[in-house]
Design an enzyme around this catalytic site. Structure first.
Site, short mmCIF file in Angstrom:
data_model
loop_
_atom_site.label_atom_id
_atom_site.label_comp_id
_atom_site.label_asym_id
_atom_site.label_seq_id
_atom_site.Cartn_x
_atom_site.Cartn_y
_atom_site.Cartn_z
N THR A 72 0.84 -1.21 0.00
CA THR A 72 0.00 0.00 0.00
C THR A 72 0.87 1.25 0.00
O THR A 72 0.66 2.18 -0.80
CB THR A 72 -0.94 0.00 1.23
OG1 THR A 72 -1.75 -1.17 1.15
CG2 THR A 72 -1.81 1.24 1.27
N ASN A 150 -5.73 -9.55 -7.70
CA ASN A 150 -5.78 -10.31 -6.44
C ASN A 150 -7.02 -11.18 -6.30
O ASN A 150 -7.00 -12.20 -5.64
CB ASN A 150 -5.70 -9.35 -5.24
CG ASN A 150 -6.58 -8.14 -5.39
OD1 ASN A 150 -6.53 -7.44 -6.39
ND2 ASN A 150 -7.42 -7.88 -4.41
N SER A 198 5.15 -6.41 -1.97
CA SER A 198 4.72 -6.59 -0.59
C SER A 198 5.30 -7.88 -0.05
O SER A 198 5.16 -8.94 -0.67
CB SER A 198 3.20 -6.63 -0.52
OG SER A 198 2.79 -7.01 0.78
N HIS A 200 4.50 -9.71 2.71
CA HIS A 200 3.67 -10.76 3.33
C HIS A 200 2.90 -11.60 2.31
O HIS A 200 2.28 -12.59 2.67
CB HIS A 200 2.71 -10.17 4.38
CG HIS A 200 1.55 -9.39 3.85
ND1 HIS A 200 0.30 -9.97 3.73
CD2 HIS A 200 1.43 -8.12 3.44
CE1 HIS A 200 -0.54 -9.04 3.27
NE2 HIS A 200 0.12 -7.92 3.07
N THR A 236 13.77 5.65 10.53
CA THR A 236 14.66 4.50 10.77
C THR A 236 14.04 3.25 10.16
O THR A 236 12.86 2.98 10.35
CB THR A 236 14.89 4.32 12.29
OG1 THR A 236 15.40 5.56 12.79
CG2 THR A 236 15.87 3.19 12.58
N CYS A 324 -15.42 -5.71 1.70
CA CYS A 324 -16.30 -5.27 2.78
C CYS A 324 -15.79 -3.93 3.25
O CYS A 324 -14.68 -3.83 3.74
CB CYS A 324 -16.24 -6.27 3.93
SG CYS A 324 -17.07 -5.72 5.40
N1 PLP Z 1 -2.00 -4.59 -4.21
C1 PLP Z 1 -2.58 -5.79 -4.32
C2 PLP Z 1 -2.91 -6.33 -5.68
C3 PLP Z 1 -2.88 -6.52 -3.18
O1 PLP Z 1 -3.48 -7.72 -3.29
C4 PLP Z 1 -2.54 -5.98 -1.91
C5 PLP Z 1 -2.88 -6.69 -0.67
O2 PLP Z 1 -3.93 -7.30 -0.55
C6 PLP Z 1 -1.92 -4.73 -1.85
C7 PLP Z 1 -1.66 -4.06 -3.03
C8 PLP Z 1 -1.54 -4.09 -0.55
O3 PLP Z 1 -0.37 -4.66 -0.01
P1 PLP Z 1 -0.02 -4.51 1.55
O4 PLP Z 1 -0.98 -5.41 2.29
O5 PLP Z 1 1.39 -4.95 1.68
O6 PLP Z 1 -0.20 -3.08 1.90
#
Ligand code: PLP
Length: 390
Positions: A72, A150, A198, A200, A236, A324
């Site tokens: 994000t 996603n 990202s 995670h 930092t 949601c």
């Molecule tokens: N972009 C896409 C396509 C995603 O699926 C996600 C997370 O669901 C994000 C951006 C956001 O990433 P983060 O959770 O690391 O902020």
């Protein structure tokens, strides 16, 4: 009850190799990377290694990698940072199926007087390149497009769109958050100027990510503070998180070739068995290039939310396709942009496989679905609790 996790597009478990690297960092390298003494330089070295690891996965130079708190923040920095640094161009082109991490900064720029075009997609969720070409002009500052969606997994024609955008002198940002670790991602092959990562989503920790910024790209930081991350992301650094991201990228690079076909075969088998078991079930975006781990399933007239909740009670974690927001269950903007009715969008669930997924997990999901959903006369219904077998 055996718990089965099939929601890897939401997030992934931290890989053991990543945890080991983070543990070592937390235990031995607590220094501030900006400090000149031994402790600081030890942490600085770990950041340098992680930067190389992220760059290697993307085909980028280490100095083109800016660490952020996640996808994000990376996309916000790309969109708002490029806008802030720009001269007179005031048009942004994006697509109707982007993640809120792109759509919301776009909405913010719109409120500041930018014109934003949300390009339409076809029934498979693939962006309409003709519409994009038509919308591009000498006013276009930036094109922002995801590499893979996603919700449905559709892979977008980023390379083609980047060529069209560059011909108009626009910059190109790519949200590659869902694609990295699942398919090969190379910034040069894609031809992009900025690309969001990202941690995670690829078996790294939450709260870490990166923005690839091609050398020479005009961009200004949105936060103000020290000189970290070339002033684009002062503060930092989250050293353990970044070390985890680097380790996750190195692992993804080593495993991609072997993992992708295995996961794709399991996903394809799952789809085949479901299509045979449940007449009327549809696989969204089946006709186009998709992420190997993702399947978006529409079970007409069955509530996707009720299905996901009931599967959870049986120990199987999947997700609905509906966003949601503020307590309102709106139909997914991705599915409605693909031309689906509100009812079908609310009857859709997403199953996303991952590194630890086995055939036994697929069997468990199918068994659970058969116990919950009745297929009769071409109609699917959620069985009432008291008539469920077992
Ligand atoms: N972009 C896409 C396509 C995603 O699926 C996600 C997370 O669901 C994000 C951006 C956001 O990433 P983060 O959770 O690391 O902020």
């Amino acid at each position: 009850m055996q718990l089965v996790y099939l929601d890897h597009n939401a997030t992934t478990p931290v890989a053991p190799e990543v945890r080991t690297a983070m543990d070592a960092c937390l235990t031995h390298a607590f220094g501030n990377p900006s400090s000149l003494h031994h402790f600081g330089q030890q942490a600085r070295h770990l950041l340098d290694v992680a930067r190389l690891q992220v760059g290697a996965l993307l085909g980028a130079a280490a100095e083109e990698v800016i660490f952020t708190s996640g996808g994000t923040e990376a996309s916000n920095l790309a969109l708002l940072g490029v806008a802030q640094a720009s001269g007179k161009r005031r048009h942004i082109l994006t697509t109707a199926i982007e993640h809120p991490a792109t759509l919301n900064p776009c909405a913010m720029l719109e409120s500041e007087g930018y014109a934003v075009t949300y390009a339409p997609v076809d029934v498979d969720g693939r962006v309409d390149l003709g519409a994009c070409e038509h919308a591009l002009s000498d006013e276009t500052l930036l094109v922002s497009i995801m590499l893979a969606n996603n919700e449905v997994g559709t892979i977008e024609p980023v390379t083609e769109l980047a060529a069209l955008a560059h011909a108009r002198g626009a910059l190109v940002h790519c949200d590659a958050v869902q694609a990295i670790g699942k398919i090969p991602v190379n910034v040069h092959a894609l031809g992009v100027d900025l690309l969001s990562v990202s941690s995670h989503k690829l078996y790294g920790p939450k709260g870490a990510g990166a923005l690839y910024v091609k050398r020479g790209t005009s961009i200004t930081g949105r936060q103000h503070g020290g000189g970290q991350e070339r002033r684009l992301r002062p503060g930092t650094e989250n050293v353990p998180g970044i070390v985890g991201l680097g380790a996750a990228c190195a692992l993804a690079r080593a495993r991609l070739t072997e993992e992708t076909p295995r996961i794709r075969a399991l996903r394809d088998e799952l789809e085949q068995r479901l299509l045979a078991e449940f007449p009327g079930l549809r696989v969204n975006a089946k006709g186009t290039a998709r992420l190997p781990n993702t399947t978006s399933l529409c079970l007409p007239a069955v509530s996707g939310e009720a299905l996901a909740v009931n599967l959870d009670l049986l120990g199987v974690a999947i997700s609905t396709a509906s966003a949601c927001s503020t307590g309102e269950h709106a139909p997914s903007h991705v599915l409605t942009a693909m031309g689906q009715s509100e009812a079908d969008a609310k009857s859709t669930v997403r199953v996303s496989l991952g590194r630890a997924t086995t055939r036994a997990h697929v069997d468990t999901l199918i068994l659970a679905l058969t116990s919950l959903v009745r297929a009769e006369g071409g109609r699917l219904t959620l069985r009432p609790t008291e008539t469920r077998p077992g």
